[in-house]
Motif scaffolding. Sequence first.
Motif, short mmCIF file in Angstrom:
data_model
loop_
_atom_site.label_atom_id
_atom_site.label_comp_id
_atom_site.label_asym_id
_atom_site.label_seq_id
_atom_site.Cartn_x
_atom_site.Cartn_y
_atom_site.Cartn_z
N LEU A 33 0.82 -1.22 0.00
CA LEU A 33 0.00 0.00 0.00
C LEU A 33 0.86 1.27 0.00
O LEU A 33 0.50 2.26 -0.64
N ILE A 34 1.99 1.24 0.71
CA ILE A 34 2.90 2.38 0.71
C ILE A 34 3.41 2.63 -0.71
O ILE A 34 3.41 3.77 -1.20
N ALA A 35 3.86 1.58 -1.38
CA ALA A 35 4.41 1.72 -2.73
C ALA A 35 3.34 2.18 -3.72
O ALA A 35 3.56 3.11 -4.51
N VAL A 36 2.17 1.56 -3.66
CA VAL A 36 1.08 1.95 -4.56
C VAL A 36 0.63 3.38 -4.27
O VAL A 36 0.38 4.16 -5.19
N GLY A 37 0.57 3.73 -2.99
CA GLY A 37 0.19 5.10 -2.62
C GLY A 37 1.17 6.13 -3.15
O GLY A 37 0.77 7.17 -3.67
#
Length: 194
Positions: A140-144
């Motif tokens: 989620l951090i990377a996609v965000g």
Amino acid sequence: MKKYDKQIAFMLFSLTVIFVLIASINKDFLDWIFARHHNQLSWYIRPLFLLPFCYFAFKRSWAGIMGTIFLLTTSMAWFPVPETINAQVKEFLQYEVDYLTGDWGVGKILITLLVPFSLTALALAFWKRNLWIGLTVLVLIAVGKMTWSVTSAGDAGKSIFIPALVGLFLCIFLIYWGFKKAQKKNDNQNNLKI
């Protein structure tokens, strides 16, 4: 070291805050940092700091977590200014500088607070030794970050995709491997006790 863990963590947290404050009030220093951040090597190593971050959360070391955050924060300035700069990289980093130095409203503050909140969630997942929640937060951090980059800076935001994805896949693989190795070691120790 465990005895002084929280004191060392506080010192490293303070150094991180000082670094950020100096960069936010001294435009020359901020420009110096971002000139070096144009070197894409810094883009490739930054996601890899999540490996020691997760490790120290797993080991429940405040000092390790804060030390990693300090290194992550300062790593933008570790590399020399590149001789040639990709146009998209230049455009994206100019957007980031404008974002940081522009007006700060409630929406911008809330979006920016996602960074410490997501790192807290990541640390908490590994502190509680929950591999799947930890990996989910990591994704989620990377996609965000990739989503924010493209929605905010347009096509120039795509310049972070390859470093972010390389870092994400390396982190997932190494964290999964390390977690399973730690579980196996723990199982072997438990079997010896029986």
